[in-house]
Design an enzyme around this catalytic site. Structure first.
Site, PDB file in Angstrom:
ATOM      1  N   ARG A  27      -8.804   7.581  11.128  1.00 23.28           N
ATOM      2  CA  ARG A  27      -9.503   6.749  10.146  1.00 23.28           C
ATOM      3  C   ARG A  27      -9.482   7.376   8.746  1.00 23.28           C
ATOM      4  O   ARG A  27     -10.072   6.856   7.810  1.00 23.28           O
ATOM      5  CB  ARG A  27     -10.947   6.499  10.601  1.00 23.28           C
ATOM      6  CG  ARG A  27     -11.040   5.834  11.960  1.00 23.28           C
ATOM      7  CD  ARG A  27     -12.463   5.759  12.452  1.00 23.28           C
ATOM      8  NE  ARG A  27     -13.221   4.773  11.703  1.00 23.28           N
ATOM      9  CZ  ARG A  27     -13.329   3.492  12.061  1.00 23.28           C
ATOM     10  NH1 ARG A  27     -12.733   3.066  13.164  1.00 23.28           N
ATOM     11  NH2 ARG A  27     -14.011   2.627  11.355  1.00 23.28           N
ATOM     12  N   TRP A  74     -11.383   8.995   4.147  1.00 26.73           N
ATOM     13  CA  TRP A  74     -10.252   8.437   3.416  1.00 26.73           C
ATOM     14  C   TRP A  74     -10.868   7.981   2.096  1.00 26.73           C
ATOM     15  O   TRP A  74     -11.698   7.064   2.062  1.00 26.73           O
ATOM     16  CB  TRP A  74      -9.641   7.246   4.164  1.00 26.73           C
ATOM     17  CG  TRP A  74      -8.426   6.704   3.491  1.00 26.73           C
ATOM     18  CD1 TRP A  74      -7.148   7.161   3.572  1.00 26.73           C
ATOM     19  CD2 TRP A  74      -8.383   5.598   2.584  1.00 26.73           C
ATOM     20  NE1 TRP A  74      -6.306   6.415   2.810  1.00 26.73           N
ATOM     21  CE2 TRP A  74      -7.033   5.447   2.172  1.00 26.73           C
ATOM     22  CE3 TRP A  74      -9.325   4.710   2.084  1.00 26.73           C
ATOM     23  CZ2 TRP A  74      -6.620   4.458   1.290  1.00 26.73           C
ATOM     24  CZ3 TRP A  74      -8.913   3.715   1.204  1.00 26.73           C
ATOM     25  CH2 TRP A  74      -7.584   3.609   0.811  1.00 26.73           C
ATOM     26  N   ASN A 100     -19.236   5.354   6.371  1.00 25.07           N
ATOM     27  CA  ASN A 100     -17.931   4.694   6.420  1.00 25.07           C
ATOM     28  C   ASN A 100     -18.099   3.354   5.723  1.00 25.07           C
ATOM     29  O   ASN A 100     -19.027   2.614   6.018  1.00 25.07           O
ATOM     30  CB  ASN A 100     -17.499   4.472   7.874  1.00 25.07           C
ATOM     31  CG  ASN A 100     -16.308   3.492   7.955  1.00 25.07           C
ATOM     32  OD1 ASN A 100     -15.387   3.581   7.148  1.00 25.07           O
ATOM     33  ND2 ASN A 100     -16.369   2.539   8.870  1.00 25.07           N
ATOM     34  N   GLU A 481      10.026  -4.389   8.102  1.00 19.72           N
ATOM     35  CA  GLU A 481       9.368  -3.355   8.915  1.00 19.72           C
ATOM     36  C   GLU A 481      10.091  -2.021   8.759  1.00 19.72           C
ATOM     37  O   GLU A 481       9.452  -0.970   8.593  1.00 19.72           O
ATOM     38  CB  GLU A 481       9.311  -3.793  10.368  1.00 19.72           C
ATOM     39  CG  GLU A 481       8.786  -2.753  11.336  1.00 19.72           C
ATOM     40  CD  GLU A 481       7.399  -2.221  11.006  1.00 19.72           C
ATOM     41  OE1 GLU A 481       6.687  -2.831  10.170  1.00 19.72           O
ATOM     42  OE2 GLU A 481       7.024  -1.167  11.539  1.00 19.72           O
ATOM     43  N   LYS A 485       8.482   1.565   7.227  1.00 17.59           N
ATOM     44  CA  LYS A 485       8.532   2.882   7.899  1.00 17.59           C
ATOM     45  C   LYS A 485       9.006   3.949   6.921  1.00 17.59           C
ATOM     46  O   LYS A 485       8.421   5.023   6.801  1.00 17.59           O
ATOM     47  CB  LYS A 485       9.487   2.842   9.108  1.00 17.59           C
ATOM     48  CG  LYS A 485       9.055   2.016  10.308  1.00 17.59           C
ATOM     49  CD  LYS A 485       7.712   2.355  10.852  1.00 17.59           C
ATOM     50  CE  LYS A 485       6.711   1.480  10.260  1.00 17.59           C
ATOM     51  NZ  LYS A 485       5.537   1.061  10.839  1.00 17.59           N
ATOM     52  N   HIS A 504      19.674 -13.588  -6.572  1.00 21.22           N
ATOM     53  CA  HIS A 504      18.691 -14.202  -7.482  1.00 21.22           C
ATOM     54  C   HIS A 504      17.934 -13.150  -8.275  1.00 21.22           C
ATOM     55  O   HIS A 504      16.791 -13.377  -8.682  1.00 21.22           O
ATOM     56  CB  HIS A 504      17.732 -15.087  -6.669  1.00 21.22           C
ATOM     57  CG  HIS A 504      18.427 -16.195  -5.947  1.00 21.22           C
ATOM     58  ND1 HIS A 504      18.936 -17.310  -6.583  1.00 21.22           N
ATOM     59  CD2 HIS A 504      18.769 -16.322  -4.648  1.00 21.22           C
ATOM     60  CE1 HIS A 504      19.531 -18.094  -5.696  1.00 21.22           C
ATOM     61  NE2 HIS A 504      19.451 -17.509  -4.509  1.00 21.22           N
TER      62      HIS A 504
HETATM   63  C1  AGP Z   1       1.985   0.485   9.822  1.00 18.47           C
HETATM   64  O1  AGP Z   1       2.933   1.511  10.028  1.00 18.47           O
HETATM   65  C2  AGP Z   1       0.832   0.916   8.971  1.00 18.47           C
HETATM   66  N1  AGP Z   1       0.182   2.053   9.486  1.00 18.47           N
HETATM   67  C3  AGP Z   1      -0.074  -0.213   8.585  1.00 18.47           C
HETATM   68  O2  AGP Z   1       0.687  -1.140   7.840  1.00 18.47           O
HETATM   69  C4  AGP Z   1      -0.739  -0.981   9.751  1.00 18.47           C
HETATM   70  O3  AGP Z   1       0.219  -1.748  10.450  1.00 18.47           O
HETATM   71  C5  AGP Z   1      -1.771  -1.945   9.150  1.00 18.47           C
HETATM   72  O4  AGP Z   1      -2.748  -1.173   8.477  1.00 18.47           O
HETATM   73  C6  AGP Z   1      -2.431  -2.843  10.187  1.00 18.47           C
HETATM   74  O5  AGP Z   1      -3.097  -2.041  11.122  1.00 18.47           O
HETATM   75  P1  AGP Z   1      -3.617  -2.747  12.470  1.00 18.47           P
HETATM   76  O6  AGP Z   1      -2.402  -3.201  13.227  1.00 18.47           O
HETATM   77  O7  AGP Z   1      -4.395  -1.690  13.183  1.00 18.47           O
HETATM   78  O8  AGP Z   1      -4.471  -3.920  12.058  1.00 18.47           O
END
Ligand code: AGP
Length: 608
Positions: A27, A74, A100, A481, A485, A504
């Protein structure tokens, strides 16, 4: 998004707190801290950086303390630093708290308190709460919290210890997850109940505006008017399994290599070969409900949104159901129109993504029925949804999602097959599609077998700071995707585009210093895609192609080719994504990035 944790009982509270924080690092991991209460005195330790840094200095705290609150951060307000790390205390160190979420009106409250002579030491919104509760405190802590809650705006969960309340942790929440576990002579407070599940599975979830007092032998629950609430404890169905990296250098690599197994877990038991269809025991929608679905709305963020985007192609192509995918953080601020016959699918690996949960709550308020696709049992989303399909992928610790993504897509593919077979798809066609799904685990294993070759290629491309990722049809979300990464774990600027879009505008950026990763595994548009790559080549853009065995026409166009097993266009995202995951991983390795816990990120984005 942060993780809060608390313990009161008979064990070494510092040790329990550190152990809990390590599991809560998904988290956030900018900084961490602990406060303990012993003999009417609060002491604390906090440290910038990861929990390991805090553990190194925790020997300054008493091993005899039996009450502690802890936090892994965070940063939202105030940069990552020791002074901004939680816990935060009031001026007289009479109380300490961890938080949090976000206090949206923190500036207004800070000014009000400063006018009353309060001196702040940090830049955080959290410190405001410590001084506010202290300001209202005149002997009754619950009263002080009640008065504070009247002024606090935002989404927050808070755990607090007070020198006048020995052995107790007081916690309260609004629009943020908070769970209390009651064991034998010990109690736990946590953002995530799975963290304390090895000690107790008896859990109480705290609702908006509620206040809980955790003693080692009982839990007291109050509403905002301090009236007692008698709520039964629930029993957690899952026990958080301690995961280790095993022989892998990183959790991320381990989870990439787990995909043949995690895909089997997503597939097994969810299909009926004889009828060429899928079958989810956990799906409570009746056949008539499923048949009455006229349109599908998918909500998600990040990688889960990419899985949802892929599913829109599949649900329309296979099941002929109009499907739209929405980014949760945008959708939650729309005034959605929920038409009869709409099925909402919320995709979230963690089940704690604040934007997706908020969008789901808005849609529920409008009468929509919510199907969640999730990897974490007892997570907030699974408790908000009407029904959940679980990935059973096992804990995903690496911040960048890998095995959860491929499992999300396979669950969605099986669901699309079930919807298609209920409509027009024949048994034979269904069985052919099922055969292709069942072949995926082995096909992914074959991609993993070429990891050393991909690692070699990564060395050749690791020095570039800009990339294009291109694809058409199912390869477009796949390119998105793959680009995410690379961005996430190697901090490289990687832009994904539908290949037809390049002319474009974006093609202006092509140069010999900006390679293109080309996702070729779409037979329907392959010829067109080759033309797009020739346009890139004509402008000296280096090309790394990810293509299916037996493909032709890449000679003289692609500088390098990664060959993946051939499958249906509808499923080609799986082998190609695994190749892209490996490519991103090995580039990040070359660049010495913090792969499992990349800078600025967290595994679960629990704030908006
Ligand atoms: C993906 O590699 C990231 N860590 C991030 O985009 C993640 O997919 C997004 O925060 C959604 O998280 P969730 O699937 O737990 O909702």
């Amino acid at each position: 998004m942060c993780g809060i944790y608390g313990y009161t009982g008979y064990r070494n509270a510092v040790k329990i707190a550190i152990e809990g924080l390590k599991k809560l690092e998904y988290r956030g991991y900018d900084s961490a801290g602990i406060a303990v209460l012993e003999d009417g005195t609060i002491t604390f330790a906090k440290q910038r950086g990861k929990v390991a840094e805090l553990e190194a200095v925790s020997n300054t705290l008493s091993n005899d303390a039996r009450v502690a609150i802890a936090h892994t951060r965070w940063a939202t307000h105030g940069k990552p630093s020791e002074i901004n790390a939680h816990p935060h205390l009031d001026t007289g160190n009479t109380l300490a708290l961890v938080h949090n979420g976000i206090i949206e009106n923190h500036n207004e409250l800070r000014s009000m308190l400063q006018q009353k002579g309060v001196k702040f030491v940090s830049d955080t919104d959290t410190e405001v709460v410590a001084h506010l509760v202290s300001h209202f405190y005149s002997g009754n802590l619950l009263e002080a919290i009640r008065e504070s809650l009247k002024l606090l705006r935002g989404a927050f969960s808070i755990a607090l210890i007070h020198r006048d309340m020995p052995g107790q942790i007081v916690a309260f929440a609004h629009q943020a997850p908070l769970a209390v576990g009651l064991g034998k002579d010990e109690a736990f407070v946590s953002s995530d109940p799975n963290i304390f599940s090895p000690y107790t599975r008896e859990v109480l979830y705290i609702g908006n505006g509620e206040i809980v007092v955790a003693h080692k032998d009982k839990i007291e629950l109050f509403n905002a008017n301090l009236e007692r609430i008698d709520r039964k404890l629930e029993t957690l169905t899952s026990i958080s399994s301690d995961v280790s990296k095993g022989d892998f250098a990183h959790y991320t690599l381990k989870e990439i290599f787990e995909q043949p197994t995690s895909l089997l877990a997503a597939i097994n038991g969810h299909f009926i070969n004889e009828y060429g269809t899928a079958n989810f025991q956990g799906l409570t929608l009746s056949s008539s409900d499923l048949l009455s679905v006229q349109r599908i709305l998918i909500l998600a963020c990040g990688t889960s949104w990419h899985a949802g985007f892929l599913a829109t192609y599949l649900l329309e192509d296979l099941a002929r159901i109009p499907t739209q995918v929405e980014i949760s953080s945008e959708y939650r601020y729309k005034n959605p129109v929920v038409v009869p016959g709409t099925l909402v699918i919320a995709i979230s690996q963690s089940g704690e993504t604040a934007d997706t949960i908020a969008a789901v709550r808005e849609l529920k308020a409008k009468g929509a029925w919510i199907l969640a696709i999730c990897n974490v049992e007892s997570s907030t989303l699974t408790r908000e949804a009407d029904n959940t399909l679980y990935l059973h992928a096992g804990p995903e610790i690496g911040v960048c999602s890998t095995k959860a993504f491929t499992s999300q897509f396979v669950v969605l593919a099986l669901f699309a097959l079930q919807m298609a077979r209920m409509r027009h798809l024949s048994k034979i066609e269904g069985q052919e599609f099922l055969n292709a799904i069942n072949a995926l685990p082995n096909q992914v294993a074959k991609v993993l077998d070429i990891a050393p070759g991909i690692a070699q290629l990564a060395k050749k491309y690791a020095h570039f700071d800009n990339f294009f990722f291109l694809g058409r049809r199912y390869m477009y979300p796949t390119a998105m995707e793959g680009a995410l990464k690379l961005k996430e774990i190697s901090y490289i600027n990687a832009n994904a585009y539908a290949a037809g879009e390049m002319k474009h505008g974006p093609i202006a950026l092509i140069s010999d210093n900006c390679p293109t990763v080309a996702f070729c595994a779409n037979k329907q548009t392959y010829e067109k895609f080759i033309s797009n790559l020739m346009e890139v080549k004509a402008r000296s853009g280096p090309i790394l192609a990810i293509a299916e065995e037996g493909c032709e026409g890449l000679e003289g166009i692609a500088d390098d080719v990664i060959i993946v097993p051939k499958t249906l266009d509808e499923l080609a995202a799986i082998p190609s994504s695994v190749a892209a995951q490996l490519f991103a991983y090995y580039i990040a390795l070359c660049r010495g990035a913090d792969i499992d816990q990349p800078r600025n990120l967290a595994k679960s984005v629990t704030v908006e």
